[in-house]
Design an enzyme around this catalytic site. Structure first.
Site, PDB file in Angstrom:
ATOM      1  N   ASP A 235      -1.021 -21.774  15.866  1.00 52.54           N
ATOM      2  CA  ASP A 235       0.092 -21.205  15.177  1.00 52.54           C
ATOM      3  C   ASP A 235       1.395 -22.285  14.718  1.00 52.54           C
ATOM      4  O   ASP A 235       2.108 -22.010  13.915  1.00 52.54           O
ATOM      5  CB  ASP A 235       0.793 -20.225  16.210  1.00 52.54           C
ATOM      6  CG  ASP A 235       2.044 -19.327  15.712  1.00 52.54           C
ATOM      7  OD1 ASP A 235       2.023 -19.033  14.642  1.00 52.54           O
ATOM      8  OD2 ASP A 235       2.782 -19.309  16.363  1.00 52.54           O
TER       9      ASP A 235
ATOM     10  N   LYS B  35       0.923 -18.928   5.857  1.00 51.63           N
ATOM     11  CA  LYS B  35      -0.003 -19.055   6.658  1.00 51.63           C
ATOM     12  C   LYS B  35      -0.278 -17.817   7.372  1.00 51.63           C
ATOM     13  O   LYS B  35       0.255 -16.615   7.318  1.00 51.63           O
ATOM     14  CB  LYS B  35       0.638 -20.042   7.795  1.00 51.63           C
ATOM     15  CG  LYS B  35       1.931 -19.411   8.418  1.00 51.63           C
ATOM     16  CD  LYS B  35       2.354 -20.475   9.634  1.00 51.63           C
ATOM     17  CE  LYS B  35       1.556 -20.074  10.791  1.00 51.63           C
ATOM     18  NZ  LYS B  35       2.487 -20.256  11.908  1.00 51.63           N
TER      19      LYS B  35
ATOM     20  N   GLU C  10      10.169 -22.554  22.041  1.00 52.50           N
ATOM     21  CA  GLU C  10      10.849 -20.944  21.628  1.00 52.50           C
ATOM     22  C   GLU C  10      10.908 -20.501  22.792  1.00 52.50           C
ATOM     23  O   GLU C  10       9.892 -20.429  23.898  1.00 52.50           O
ATOM     24  CB  GLU C  10       9.469 -20.230  20.969  1.00 52.50           C
ATOM     25  CG  GLU C  10       9.446 -20.996  19.473  1.00 52.50           C
ATOM     26  CD  GLU C  10       8.647 -20.122  18.637  1.00 52.50           C
ATOM     27  OE1 GLU C  10       9.127 -19.337  17.721  1.00 52.50           O
ATOM     28  OE2 GLU C  10       7.389 -20.097  18.723  1.00 52.50           O
TER      29      GLU C  10
ATOM     30  N   ARG D 194       0.830  -1.055  -0.002  1.00 53.44           N
ATOM     31  CA  ARG D 194       0.051  -0.098  -0.128  1.00 53.44           C
ATOM     32  C   ARG D 194       0.946   1.331   0.020  1.00 53.44           C
ATOM     33  O   ARG D 194       0.385   2.206  -0.644  1.00 53.44           O
ATOM     34  CB  ARG D 194      -0.997  -0.097   1.128  1.00 53.44           C
ATOM     35  CG  ARG D 194      -2.150  -0.585   1.103  1.00 53.44           C
ATOM     36  CD  ARG D 194      -3.127  -0.421   2.042  1.00 53.44           C
ATOM     37  NE  ARG D 194      -4.313  -1.261   1.849  1.00 53.44           N
ATOM     38  CZ  ARG D 194      -3.883  -2.269   3.006  1.00 53.44           C
ATOM     39  NH1 ARG D 194      -3.354  -2.479   4.008  1.00 53.44           N
ATOM     40  NH2 ARG D 194      -5.030  -3.302   2.902  1.00 53.44           N
TER      41      ARG D 194
ATOM     42  N   LYS E 267      13.268 -26.656   6.018  1.00 50.77           N
ATOM     43  CA  LYS E 267      14.466 -26.732   6.879  1.00 50.77           C
ATOM     44  C   LYS E 267      15.176 -27.933   6.641  1.00 50.77           C
ATOM     45  O   LYS E 267      14.787 -28.976   6.505  1.00 50.77           O
ATOM     46  CB  LYS E 267      14.053 -26.834   8.389  1.00 50.77           C
ATOM     47  CG  LYS E 267      13.484 -25.387   9.113  1.00 50.77           C
ATOM     48  CD  LYS E 267      13.150 -25.708  10.664  1.00 50.77           C
ATOM     49  CE  LYS E 267      12.464 -24.460  10.804  1.00 50.77           C
ATOM     50  NZ  LYS E 267      13.278 -23.106  11.481  1.00 50.77           N
TER      51      LYS E 267
ATOM     52  N   HIS F 165       3.327 -26.821  11.772  1.00 53.22           N
ATOM     53  CA  HIS F 165       4.694 -27.301  11.861  1.00 53.22           C
ATOM     54  C   HIS F 165       4.716 -28.746  12.553  1.00 53.22           C
ATOM     55  O   HIS F 165       5.309 -29.523  11.964  1.00 53.22           O
ATOM     56  CB  HIS F 165       5.529 -26.356  12.531  1.00 53.22           C
ATOM     57  CG  HIS F 165       5.471 -25.059  12.139  1.00 53.22           C
ATOM     58  ND1 HIS F 165       5.148 -24.727  10.583  1.00 53.22           N
ATOM     59  CD2 HIS F 165       5.651 -23.847  12.550  1.00 53.22           C
ATOM     60  CE1 HIS F 165       5.399 -23.259  10.611  1.00 53.22           C
ATOM     61  NE2 HIS F 165       5.538 -22.609  11.705  1.00 53.22           N
TER      62      HIS F 165
ATOM     63  N   LYS G  82       5.695 -21.046  23.672  1.00 53.20           N
ATOM     64  CA  LYS G  82       6.365 -19.554  23.683  1.00 53.20           C
ATOM     65  C   LYS G  82       6.760 -19.439  25.194  1.00 53.20           C
ATOM     66  O   LYS G  82       6.340 -19.999  26.063  1.00 53.20           O
ATOM     67  CB  LYS G  82       5.326 -18.400  23.279  1.00 53.20           C
ATOM     68  CG  LYS G  82       4.690 -18.455  21.903  1.00 53.20           C
ATOM     69  CD  LYS G  82       5.679 -17.834  21.105  1.00 53.20           C
ATOM     70  CE  LYS G  82       5.143 -17.827  19.561  1.00 53.20           C
ATOM     71  NZ  LYS G  82       6.045 -17.683  18.435  1.00 53.20           N
TER      72      LYS G  82
ATOM     73  N   ASP H 176       4.537 -24.214   4.664  1.00 53.89           N
ATOM     74  CA  ASP H 176       5.000 -24.528   5.839  1.00 53.89           C
ATOM     75  C   ASP H 176       6.329 -24.423   6.073  1.00 53.89           C
ATOM     76  O   ASP H 176       7.154 -25.412   5.585  1.00 53.89           O
ATOM     77  CB  ASP H 176       4.283 -25.849   6.189  1.00 53.89           C
ATOM     78  CG  ASP H 176       4.577 -26.159   7.749  1.00 53.89           C
ATOM     79  OD1 ASP H 176       5.635 -25.848   8.172  1.00 53.89           O
ATOM     80  OD2 ASP H 176       3.741 -26.774   8.366  1.00 53.89           O
ATOM     81  N   HIS H 177       7.008 -23.198   6.542  1.00 50.90           N
ATOM     82  CA  HIS H 177       8.322 -23.384   6.285  1.00 50.90           C
ATOM     83  C   HIS H 177       9.287 -24.371   7.318  1.00 50.90           C
ATOM     84  O   HIS H 177      10.318 -24.443   6.610  1.00 50.90           O
ATOM     85  CB  HIS H 177       8.864 -21.767   6.732  1.00 50.90           C
ATOM     86  CG  HIS H 177       8.937 -21.282   8.192  1.00 50.90           C
ATOM     87  ND1 HIS H 177       8.032 -21.334   8.885  1.00 50.90           N
ATOM     88  CD2 HIS H 177      10.060 -21.613   8.871  1.00 50.90           C
ATOM     89  CE1 HIS H 177       8.267 -20.999  10.271  1.00 50.90           C
ATOM     90  NE2 HIS H 177       9.624 -21.068  10.261  1.00 50.90           N
TER      91      HIS H 177
END
Ligand code: BG6
Length: 509
Positions: A259, A172, A240, A69, A206, A264, A360, A201-202
């Site tokens: 998430d 995602k 994490e 934008r 890996k 994952h 997390k 899905d990163h």
């Protein structure tokens, strides 16, 4: 590309070390990034493109077109991207590499609801086709919030180039539940064929996640024991240490279950549990993964634990509780931790628990898959000599310290017979001289080549949501007392009880 060309054109010492030999160079194309001024573009996408340019893996004729934008000129956008690369790339910054990448860089400022903006974009792309001989191939990366997907997809579908291919990379979150994911799949399928849709899905990009396939199917020794007869249970941890990093708007409606678990985590589980595919094509690999997802038994309420972090200390500094994070409701019931005991209902895995946890603000960043084998049936030693012996564990370190280790019992040197557990280790860092590629490098390149193996198919996504919906529906019936774990701990006590009840424990840290 020949070996000689690779060695001549890449600034790397030894490009062949990077496993480039087996990859073919992609077709010429324009990469259109929707959400070009966003965090993902800055931190991941542009650095990944730079890494590909650094290794001379991008097509000869290639252009990046940013769409967002905010107003900016082509030069202003390129300058912004240069800074992103300087800040986030894994390689040294080289002017010549950057110049090559920035040469075809364009920017289109538009609101996604503005048809005229898409006409301007189409004109820029046609222009690039002519000027750079790109041939109409377009890779469109949707790095925007999902509300913008339908408008963009529809506008793109109606403006397809008559020449070349058009592919979509969809970030995602892919829906918020089964119904919205189905709607999204239907909407995408109205304009694009399944083999043009690349759902990211990163985690699948890996190296260590792909290595799960190599480990299982390139080694004769594991497959015969990869089943309920020899494996006691599996533990998958996606921990994490960071909090929500200012993403309250997204995280409040997602939580750890949407998430990480929905995508994952379930993908890691599917790769661990799947049957050997007959070949390494996208169709065969994804057919086997979806069978595992279908075989997952919906866990009862006692088999799922959720948590939310309270205050705690990270590296000596006090960090706020989740409910105190900016943008989070003070009585939020969002989960920042989930643990579950799952079963894959098939002949290979029946009765073998897969304990999974993710969260997390846990004590450490760590993603591991631990395959714990059954104890030796009858160790002939005195009980006291094997007190320090744990069952064999094959531990896949997805990140950090990427590698694989096998825990085995060994004799402690000296008189008598004392046995304890030791590790046989393989470290990526020590074995291969190359750095670890970022997941996005691999995935963007695969998409350019048209290889969907590491992307999630529509039916996989829907199976994943089916399970999540069932878990979340059960949550409506009770209200745990949040927060229930301190930041920088290993989650709520109930997460430990989940295994303790079965006479097991999470791997120690
Ligand atoms: C993303 C999640 O998909 O994965 C984030 O939205 C999470 O919340 C991230 O932090 C973790 O990725 P990685 O590659 O750092 O393990």
């Amino acid at each position: 590309m020949t070996v000689a060309e690779l060695q001549r054109e890449s600034p790397l010492q030894n490009p062949l070390e990077e496993g480039l030999r087996v990859r073919r160079k992609p077709d010429p194309c324009s990469l259109v990034i929707f959400g070009a001024s966003g965090d993902l573009a800055h931190r991941k996408l542009m650095p990944a493109l730079y890494a590909l340019a650094f290794r001379n893996l991008l097509p000869e004729r290639f252009a990046v077109v940013g769409v967002a934008r905010s107003e900016a000129s082509d030069a202003g956008y390129a300058e912004d991207m240069r800074k992103a690369v300087q800040e986030h790339a894994r390689d040294e910054f080289r002017e010549d590499v950057w110049e090559r990448l920035a040469a075809g860089m364009r920017y289109v400022a538009t609101d996604f609801a503005d048809e005229a903006g898409f006409d301007r974009l189409a004109a820029v792309l046609n222009d690039l086709d002519g000027a750079q001989g790109i041939g109409g191939n377009r890779l469109c990366y949707l790095a925007v919030p999902p509300v913008a997907f339908p408008t963009i997809v529809d506008a793109l579908g109606r403006r397809r180039s008559p020449d070349g291919w058009t592919r979509l990379i969809v970030e995602k979150p892919f829906g918020n539940d089964l119904e919205s994911a189905r709607e999204l799949n239907t909407m995408l399928s109205e304009q694009f064929h399944e083999d043009e849709i690349f759902r990211i899905d990163h985690y699948l990009g890996k190296e260590t996640v792909q290595n799960m396939l190599a480990l299982r199917f390139a080694n004769g020794i594991f497959e015969p024991i990869w089943n309920r007869q020899f494996i006691d249970h599996v533990q998958i941890t996606v921990a994490e240490s960071m909090g929500i990093e200012g993403r309250a708007g997204y995280y409040e409606s997602s939580g750890a279950i949407r998430d990480i678990f929905q995508n994952h985590l379930l993908q890691l589980l599917a790769l661990t549990a799947m049957e050997p595919p007959i070949d390494f094509t996208a169709e065969s690999v994804r057919n086997e993964k979806v069978k595992v997802l279908r075989a997952l038994h919906t866990p009862g309420p006692k088999s799922v634990v959720r948590g939310q972090y309270g205050r705690g200390h990270v590296e000596g500094e006090e960090v706020p509780a989740y409910r105190e994070e900016h943008g989070v409701a003070p009585d939020s019931m969002t989960d920042t931790y989930v643990a579950a005991k799952l079963f894959v209902d098939n002949w290979r895995w029946a009765d073998t628990p897969f304990y999974v946890r993710m969260g997390k603000r846990l004590a450490r960043r760590e993603t591991t898959i631990a395959i714990q084998f059954k104890r030796a049936p009858h160790p002939p030693f005195e009980e006291t000599s094997a007190e320090g012996l744990r069952p064999n564990v094959l531990l896949v370190h997805v990140q950090p310290d990427e590698g694989v280790s096998l825990e085995i019992g060994a004799k402690v040197p000296g008189q008598g017979m004392t046995i304890r557990s030791v590790h046989m280790d393989f470290h990526y860092g020590g074995t291969f001289r190359t750095g670890m590629p970022e997941a996005y490098e691999r995935l963007i390149l695969d998409c350019m080549i048209g290889d969907q193996t590491l992307f999630t198919r529509a039916d996989e996504i829907e199976e994943q949501w089916l399970l999540v919906d069932a878990i979340v529906a059960a949550w409506k019936r009770d209200k745990p007392s949040f927060p229930n774990y301190a930041a920088e701990s290993w989650g709520p006590p109930s997460g430990h009880d989940l295994l303790r009840r079965d006479g097991r424990a999470w791997r120690s840290h």
